[in-house]
Design a protein around this motif. Structure first.
Motif, mmCIF file in Angstrom:
data_model
loop_
_atom_site.group_PDB
_atom_site.id
_atom_site.type_symbol
_atom_site.label_atom_id
_atom_site.label_comp_id
_atom_site.label_asym_id
_atom_site.label_seq_id
_atom_site.Cartn_x
_atom_site.Cartn_y
_atom_site.Cartn_z
ATOM 1 N N PHE A 101 54.306 40.941 38.940
ATOM 2 C CA PHE A 101 53.879 42.058 38.098
ATOM 3 C C PHE A 101 52.359 42.038 37.936
ATOM 4 C CE2 PHE A 101 52.812 43.865 33.957
ATOM 5 C CZ PHE A 101 53.462 45.085 33.997
ATOM 6 N N LEU A 102 51.792 40.863 37.673
ATOM 7 C CA LEU A 102 50.352 40.757 37.500
ATOM 8 C C LEU A 102 49.612 41.075 38.799
ATOM 9 C CD1 LEU A 102 50.162 37.532 35.307
ATOM 10 C CD2 LEU A 102 49.855 39.900 34.558
ATOM 11 N N ALA A 103 50.151 40.615 39.916
ATOM 12 C CA ALA A 103 49.518 40.905 41.200
ATOM 13 C C ALA A 103 49.495 42.407 41.459
ATOM 14 C CB ALA A 103 50.254 40.177 42.324
ATOM 15 N N ALA A 104 50.564 43.092 41.073
ATOM 16 C CA ALA A 104 50.607 44.552 41.239
ATOM 17 C C ALA A 104 49.569 45.232 40.359
ATOM 18 C CB ALA A 104 52.004 45.074 40.921
ATOM 19 N N ARG A 105 49.340 44.689 39.152
ATOM 20 C CA ARG A 105 48.319 45.276 38.281
ATOM 21 C C ARG A 105 46.926 45.126 38.908
ATOM 22 N NH1 ARG A 105 52.532 45.992 36.879
ATOM 23 N NH2 ARG A 105 52.055 47.786 38.169
ATOM 24 N N LEU A 106 46.684 44.004 39.551
ATOM 25 C CA LEU A 106 45.383 43.819 40.196
ATOM 26 C C LEU A 106 45.218 44.749 41.387
ATOM 27 C CD1 LEU A 106 44.407 40.050 40.132
ATOM 28 C CD2 LEU A 106 44.150 41.821 38.410
ATOM 29 N N GLU A 107 46.316 45.025 42.074
ATOM 30 C CA GLU A 107 46.238 45.973 43.193
ATOM 31 C C GLU A 107 45.783 47.343 42.721
ATOM 32 O OE1 GLU A 107 46.656 45.890 46.563
ATOM 33 O OE2 GLU A 107 46.530 43.719 46.315
ATOM 34 N N GLU A 108 46.160 47.706 41.507
ATOM 35 C CA GLU A 108 45.791 49.015 40.977
ATOM 36 C C GLU A 108 44.285 49.137 40.748
ATOM 37 O OE1 GLU A 108 48.088 49.418 37.434
ATOM 38 O OE2 GLU A 108 50.006 49.597 38.490
ATOM 39 N N ALA A 133 36.966 44.294 35.609
ATOM 40 C CA ALA A 133 38.105 45.208 35.532
ATOM 41 C C ALA A 133 39.392 44.475 35.882
ATOM 42 C CB ALA A 133 37.895 46.401 36.458
ATOM 43 N N ARG A 134 39.337 43.588 36.866
ATOM 44 C CA ARG A 134 40.543 42.850 37.250
ATOM 45 C C ARG A 134 40.913 41.813 36.197
ATOM 46 N NH1 ARG A 134 39.692 40.075 41.917
ATOM 47 N NH2 ARG A 134 37.477 40.547 42.034
ATOM 48 N N PHE A 135 39.907 41.194 35.578
ATOM 49 C CA PHE A 135 40.169 40.267 34.481
ATOM 50 C C PHE A 135 40.892 40.975 33.336
ATOM 51 C CE2 PHE A 135 38.367 39.367 30.251
ATOM 52 C CZ PHE A 135 38.942 38.138 29.996
ATOM 53 N N ARG A 136 40.405 42.151 32.970
ATOM 54 C CA ARG A 136 41.033 42.887 31.871
ATOM 55 C C ARG A 136 42.424 43.386 32.267
ATOM 56 N NH1 ARG A 136 37.782 43.850 27.574
ATOM 57 N NH2 ARG A 136 35.545 43.463 27.851
ATOM 58 N N ALA A 137 42.581 43.806 33.527
ATOM 59 C CA ALA A 137 43.902 44.252 33.991
ATOM 60 C C ALA A 137 44.908 43.109 33.923
ATOM 61 C CB ALA A 137 43.803 44.798 35.411
ATOM 62 N N ALA A 138 44.463 41.907 34.274
ATOM 63 C CA ALA A 138 45.357 40.746 34.202
ATOM 64 C C ALA A 138 45.737 40.443 32.765
ATOM 65 C CB ALA A 138 44.695 39.534 34.850
ATOM 66 N N GLY A 139 44.766 40.493 31.850
ATOM 67 C CA GLY A 139 45.053 40.216 30.440
ATOM 68 C C GLY A 139 46.011 41.225 29.848
ATOM 69 N N HIS A 140 45.740 42.516 30.063
ATOM 70 C CA HIS A 140 46.620 43.551 29.530
ATOM 71 C C HIS A 140 47.983 43.509 30.229
ATOM 72 C CE1 HIS A 140 44.010 45.639 26.720
ATOM 73 N NE2 HIS A 140 43.017 45.578 27.591
ATOM 74 N N GLY A 141 47.994 43.185 31.513
ATOM 75 C CA GLY A 141 49.266 43.087 32.229
ATOM 76 C C GLY A 141 50.133 41.962 31.688
ATOM 77 N N PHE A 142 49.510 40.820 31.379
ATOM 78 C CA PHE A 142 50.253 39.699 30.805
ATOM 79 C C PHE A 142 50.878 40.099 29.476
ATOM 80 C CE2 PHE A 142 50.024 35.567 28.350
ATOM 81 C CZ PHE A 142 51.127 34.995 28.969
ATOM 82 N N ARG A 143 50.119 40.789 28.649
ATOM 83 C CA ARG A 143 50.649 41.257 27.367
ATOM 84 C C ARG A 143 51.785 42.252 27.583
ATOM 85 N NH1 ARG A 143 49.669 45.880 24.272
ATOM 86 N NH2 ARG A 143 50.147 45.618 22.025
ATOM 87 N N ARG A 144 51.614 43.190 28.511
ATOM 88 C CA ARG A 144 52.637 44.226 28.707
ATOM 89 C C ARG A 144 53.958 43.612 29.179
ATOM 90 N NH1 ARG A 144 51.598 48.586 33.259
ATOM 91 N NH2 ARG A 144 49.521 48.467 32.300
ATOM 92 N N TRP A 145 53.896 42.724 30.182
ATOM 93 C CA TRP A 145 55.131 42.095 30.670
ATOM 94 C C TRP A 145 55.806 41.313 29.543
ATOM 95 C CZ3 TRP A 145 57.503 37.404 31.019
ATOM 96 C CH2 TRP A 145 58.558 37.273 31.934
ATOM 97 N N LEU A 196 41.359 33.897 39.606
ATOM 98 C CA LEU A 196 40.439 34.873 39.021
ATOM 99 C C LEU A 196 39.231 34.163 38.408
ATOM 100 C CD1 LEU A 196 42.478 37.611 37.090
ATOM 101 C CD2 LEU A 196 40.867 37.963 38.965
ATOM 102 N N PHE A 197 39.515 33.104 37.688
ATOM 103 C CA PHE A 197 38.466 32.357 37.008
ATOM 104 C C PHE A 197 37.503 31.738 38.017
ATOM 105 C CE2 PHE A 197 36.821 28.922 34.277
ATOM 106 C CZ PHE A 197 36.612 29.620 33.096
ATOM 107 N N THR A 198 38.049 31.173 39.093
ATOM 108 C CA THR A 198 37.218 30.553 40.124
ATOM 109 C C THR A 198 36.356 31.594 40.831
ATOM 110 O OG1 THR A 198 38.907 28.844 40.463
ATOM 111 C CG2 THR A 198 37.284 29.134 42.210
ATOM 112 N N GLU A 199 36.930 32.757 41.084
ATOM 113 C CA GLU A 199 36.160 33.832 41.702
ATOM 114 C C GLU A 199 35.005 34.259 40.800
ATOM 115 O OE1 GLU A 199 36.760 38.465 43.237
ATOM 116 O OE2 GLU A 199 38.509 37.262 42.661
ATOM 117 N N LEU A 200 35.279 34.383 39.517
ATOM 118 C CA LEU A 200 34.235 34.758 38.574
ATOM 119 C C LEU A 200 33.123 33.713 38.575
ATOM 120 C CD1 LEU A 200 32.995 36.335 36.215
ATOM 121 C CD2 LEU A 200 34.537 35.083 34.685
ATOM 122 N N TRP A 201 33.481 32.435 38.539
ATOM 123 C CA TRP A 201 32.483 31.368 38.516
ATOM 124 C C TRP A 201 31.627 31.409 39.783
ATOM 125 C CZ3 TRP A 201 30.183 28.111 35.375
ATOM 126 C CH2 TRP A 201 29.529 26.995 35.896
#
Length: 239
Positions: free
Chosen positions: A74-81, A89-101, A151-156
């Motif tokens: 589900f989270l991977a699909a949110r990042l695809e969007e 944007a992907r960090f926030r999508a992952a956070g909101h996706g985790f909450r939604r699921w 995600l975290f490693t990519e950001l760093w």
């Protein structure tokens, strides 16, 4: 019957057992997930299920693995969007996706994040064919954990943010962070690992409080508060 066909049938039966277990979990809670109840729902005898799972604990760990897999997909699909957008944007999508699921699947969330799972039977023990048996919950849980860590490693790598130096971290905590880093197989400064865990505690803590109904004493709609929590994490990461 060929070995390949037999394995396909076995995999299909295990998938059906897991779907039935999840339905019982959602409808009636974790206490309802028993081998006897699943056998009754599937029109099988309880002893027949022991050909697939040695006991209830093994079944629960397999179900937990499937739930981790569902959440990660589900989270991977949110990042695809938001694949064409930036890392924030992907960090926030992952956070909101985790909450939604989690809010859409409170009993599933409670199973994998609310109480400890039964311990695995004998990790690495040889199976019937001599190959080593891998624990489904551990494998799928590790995939979920690496989703956020990636995600975290990519950001760093893109834009390093301030983190404590090794000598600024208490020795006992520093040793645990090093052990966790080795376990994850990643190459990040210990201060970065510390910030990652601090952010995860904030994220999962906010979601858990909402899923388990511990924010509703003050807020009928906690989503704006969650958005502020994400803002706090984002600022900590330099956004």
């Amino acid at each position: 019957m060929s070995g390949a066909r037999r394995e396909r049938q076995r995999a299909a039966t295990i998938a059906e057992i897991s779907r039935t277990a999840r339905r019982l979990l959602v409808e009636d809670g974790i206490e309802a997930v028993t081998l006897r109840a699943i056998a009754r729902e599937m029109g099988m005898t309880a002893p027949a299920l022991y050909r697939y799972f040695a006991n209830r604990d093994e079944l629960l760990r397999h179900l937990a693995g499937d739930l981790y897999g569902d959440l990660t997909d589900f989270l991977a699909a949110r990042l695809e969007e938001v694949a064409g957008d930036g890392i924030e944007a992907r960090f926030r999508a992952a956070g909101h996706g985790f909450r939604r699921w989690s809010l859409n699947h409170p009993r599933e969330y409670g199973m994998i994040f609310g109480t400890p799972l039964p311990p695995p039977g004998a990790p690495g023990a040889p199976g019937e064919d001599g190959a080593h048996v891998h624990d489904h919950a551990d494998e799928c849980g590790a995939r979920f954990g690496m989703f956020f860590m990636a995600l975290f490693t990519e950001l760093w790598a893109q834009r390093p943010f301030p983190v404590p130096a090794d000598e600024e971290i208490a020795p006992g905590l520093r040793a645990q962070l090093a052990e966790y880093r080795d376990h994850m197989g990643i190459a990040l400064p210990l201060g970065c690992i510390l910030v990652y865990l601090q952010c995860w505690v904030l994220l999962q803590g906010a979601v858990s409080l909402e899923v388990f109904g511990h924010v509703q004493f003050a807020l009928a709609d906690p989503e704006p508060l969650f958005a502020l929590s994400l803002d706090d994490i984002a600022r900590r990461l330099g956004f």
